[in-house]
Design a protein around this motif. Sequence first.
Motif, PDB file in Angstrom:
ATOM      1  N   ASN A  72       5.006  -3.522   7.112  1.00 37.94           N
ATOM      2  CA  ASN A  72       4.305  -2.989   5.948  1.00 37.94           C
ATOM      3  C   ASN A  72       2.847  -2.789   6.354  1.00 37.94           C
ATOM      4  O   ASN A  72       2.055  -3.728   6.396  1.00 37.94           O
ATOM      5  N   ASP A  74       0.304  -1.595   4.953  1.00 35.80           N
ATOM      6  CA  ASP A  74      -0.758  -1.876   3.978  1.00 35.80           C
ATOM      7  C   ASP A  74      -1.317  -3.285   4.149  1.00 35.80           C
ATOM      8  O   ASP A  74      -2.505  -3.527   3.907  1.00 35.80           O
ATOM      9  N   ASP A 120      -9.613  -1.063   6.694  1.00 41.23           N
ATOM     10  CA  ASP A 120      -8.615  -0.189   6.063  1.00 41.23           C
ATOM     11  C   ASP A 120      -8.619   1.195   6.713  1.00 41.23           C
ATOM     12  O   ASP A 120      -9.023   2.186   6.094  1.00 41.23           O
ATOM     13  N   VAL A 124      -5.952   2.953   2.426  1.00 38.99           N
ATOM     14  CA  VAL A 124      -5.097   2.518   1.323  1.00 38.99           C
ATOM     15  C   VAL A 124      -5.901   2.340   0.043  1.00 38.99           C
ATOM     16  O   VAL A 124      -5.416   2.624  -1.065  1.00 38.99           O
ATOM     17  N   LEU A 125      -7.158   1.916   0.176  1.00 33.36           N
ATOM     18  CA  LEU A 125      -7.992   1.636  -0.988  1.00 33.36           C
ATOM     19  C   LEU A 125      -9.096   2.665  -1.168  1.00 33.36           C
ATOM     20  O   LEU A 125     -10.039   2.427  -1.930  1.00 33.36           O
ATOM     21  N   ASN A 132      -4.812   8.067  -4.546  1.00 30.78           N
ATOM     22  CA  ASN A 132      -5.301   6.721  -4.856  1.00 30.78           C
ATOM     23  C   ASN A 132      -5.983   6.714  -6.226  1.00 30.78           C
ATOM     24  O   ASN A 132      -7.213   6.764  -6.346  1.00 30.78           O
ATOM     25  N   HIS A 136      -3.313   2.846  -9.135  1.00 25.68           N
ATOM     26  CA  HIS A 136      -2.671   2.637  -7.825  1.00 25.68           C
ATOM     27  C   HIS A 136      -3.485   1.649  -6.982  1.00 25.68           C
ATOM     28  O   HIS A 136      -2.913   0.736  -6.363  1.00 25.68           O
ATOM     29  N   ASN A 139      -3.096  -1.930  -8.400  1.00 29.26           N
ATOM     30  CA  ASN A 139      -1.802  -2.520  -8.046  1.00 29.26           C
ATOM     31  C   ASN A 139      -1.740  -2.881  -6.564  1.00 29.26           C
ATOM     32  O   ASN A 139      -1.169  -3.915  -6.191  1.00 29.26           O
ATOM     33  N   LYS A 140      -2.305  -2.011  -5.730  1.00 33.55           N
ATOM     34  CA  LYS A 140      -2.316  -2.314  -4.290  1.00 33.55           C
ATOM     35  C   LYS A 140      -3.176  -3.547  -4.012  1.00 33.55           C
ATOM     36  O   LYS A 140      -2.848  -4.367  -3.139  1.00 33.55           O
ATOM     37  N   SER A 141      -4.248  -3.707  -4.768  1.00 31.24           N
ATOM     38  CA  SER A 141      -5.093  -4.894  -4.614  1.00 31.24           C
ATOM     39  C   SER A 141      -4.318  -6.163  -4.968  1.00 31.24           C
ATOM     40  O   SER A 141      -4.458  -7.198  -4.309  1.00 31.24           O
ATOM     41  N   GLU A 143      -1.091  -6.536  -4.676  1.00 34.43           N
ATOM     42  CA  GLU A 143      -0.151  -6.767  -3.577  1.00 34.43           C
ATOM     43  C   GLU A 143      -0.841  -7.458  -2.404  1.00 34.43           C
ATOM     44  O   GLU A 143      -0.291  -8.397  -1.802  1.00 34.43           O
TER      45      GLU A 143
END
Length: 671
Positions: A72, A74, A120, A124-125, A132, A136, A139-141, A143
């Motif tokens: 993964n 990310d 990064d 991703v961020l 992004n 999104h 939620n990625k934060s 995760e």
Amino acid sequence: FSFTFFSFSTSVLSSMSSLNPNVVILKSLYRSLLKQSRTLDQSPIHQCFLISKPRKIYVHDYGTPVHVKLTNADFEIVERILNEHCGGEYFAPALPGQPSKSLQQIVKHYFRFGIPSKYDPMHVLDPKYSNNTERHIFNKSLELAFYAKKRLHHATNVIGKMPIGQQTQFLNAFNAFSMSMQPPDTTTTSDGDASTVDTDSGGGSGGKSKFSKIPLTQPFSLKSFTPIILDHRGKTSGAATPSTAAEAAVAAAEHSEDDEDTHASCSQLEKGTLLVAHPLACLAQPELYRKVIYIIENSADRIVGVALNAANALFDDVARKAKTTSQRTRGSRARANTPSKDAEFEYCFRGWKGEYNYVGGPVNDQSCPFCIMHDNALFYDKFKASSIVVIDAEKTNADKSVFWTWVTQENYQGVYEALNRITKIVQHKERQRNNNEEQPIEQNSEKAEEVEENASEISGKNSPSDEKVDDAQIVAEHAQASTESQSQTVVAAAAAARATAAAVADAELCADEFYDYVMRDDENNFKFFQKYAYWSPEQLMVEIKNNVWFPARLTDVHEEQQLLNLKCPSIKLLDKKPAASGTVEAAAEVFLSASTKSNADYKKQYNKWMWQAFVKAFGNEFQHLAVFPDLNNEQTKEFYAFMEEFHNSWTIGDESEPFDSDDEEEQDTIW
């Protein structure tokens, strides 16, 4: 370049209800990460249980270092933050002059101000990307925070399986170290002497910390111990992406020179470099676990070293205890009745009776049954083709040169024969020393007998005139005297024959080419090694970058010579020579009683003591690691389970991509 990760979360929190599930989860994750980070920040020992994903690993099938990434991608953001915090795969404490590391401060800072873009490279961020959205990114934060919690949990779980008494023990040691390093009462001298820190001052209810002590029969010092700091992060770590074509060309040239940088760094690991193992590295390799490696050879294609703290078994000329008939197998009875082909060579190691041999590493070379480290120049000249010079007295201020001889299929017969001759000379030398020690005792006993005879004559007791003797007694005494005279003649003849044979043997020994050299040498500095350690230069550099090894060296050649000549003590060595003075504090003049000597495990103590002494010599926070506890069964199982799961999440990355890439962002960009 405004804050868009957790600073964004703050703006969202202000517009969301405090009962929003996402807000509650975020706050809970923050508190949980702070709690875990406080547990790890208790001491450098706790911090060492945190393992990060390495930037590179060496793959033997490829014969080259390769980048690794998580399945993964990310989650690479978290792993890169942890890797920078640890300084590599394993945590590296602060050296003298370096600030202490705090995982708790990292958690607070990134939750408050956001994550720098250098962690990064996949964006991703990055809010500038159309996919992004705010939701999104939020939620990625979440995760990433969950993954960070899982990663820290692995470390705290291993710590949690440590007995309370053991935790209290090294926490007391940590507090004692911290107090000892507070100015102005600092206990570390400017010359870096490892003997200046009292590792036994534990205090508190936990008692004293366990630092091994060992009686040494030779002088030993680490005053010239100097850590080697390599710039192994590379020129691209944390660097901004060039904005012009010229800068891009320079960056490409620097990236293409990574291999040259690796070879340049390897050149710093010259012969004589010491590699001190991280307390958790090589846990599955007993030949390398908590070892001190001395590099004896450094070339373009290989680096060879030997473990100095790996005492293995005693040399002894006492025959092995025979098994009972019921215990013997058919094969063992056949071997017992069949003389061994190597029976003629069994004598050669008796000159080192009571000394240990050593396991130099994990490489078991079938063509090299054992190796010898020594300072016998004649032995080196005799087997020069298979020997190397470790310390050259002509190029340094060393008292003697130190050599390394490989025993191979081509030279092993000559080596055995030479060792046999040296053994005979060593035993001859010991007999002479023993005779010289016994002569004063015999002279004193003869004087005592003369004094007793004179006293009896003066007193008149047992005078022959006072006793009545008949004729039968006179005849019996004459017969007995005749028999005794004949037996004395036979004994005298046998003694004369033995003396003649001994004189002939001594004459042969005196004519031996090794005689003068061995008789002048009081130490008999031969150390025997089974196996050795071996790396390609790229492999060793990757392991150093990952903090598997901490490199250092002794700048004083005399201390380096003392280290190589140092031998694991045994009962025979201690009886032959008392513990040496002037050693480091950890080995300072420990004189043991006879009962303690017989029960002492010198091998285990010696191997542990040397690793502790060298870790302690790095100074600052490394001194805490000197009392790093041994893992119990539960901790070992937990650690193995985590490492297996962790390694299974890795995949081979793309070598064409640099590790850190900020693309068009500035170096200080915060997402």
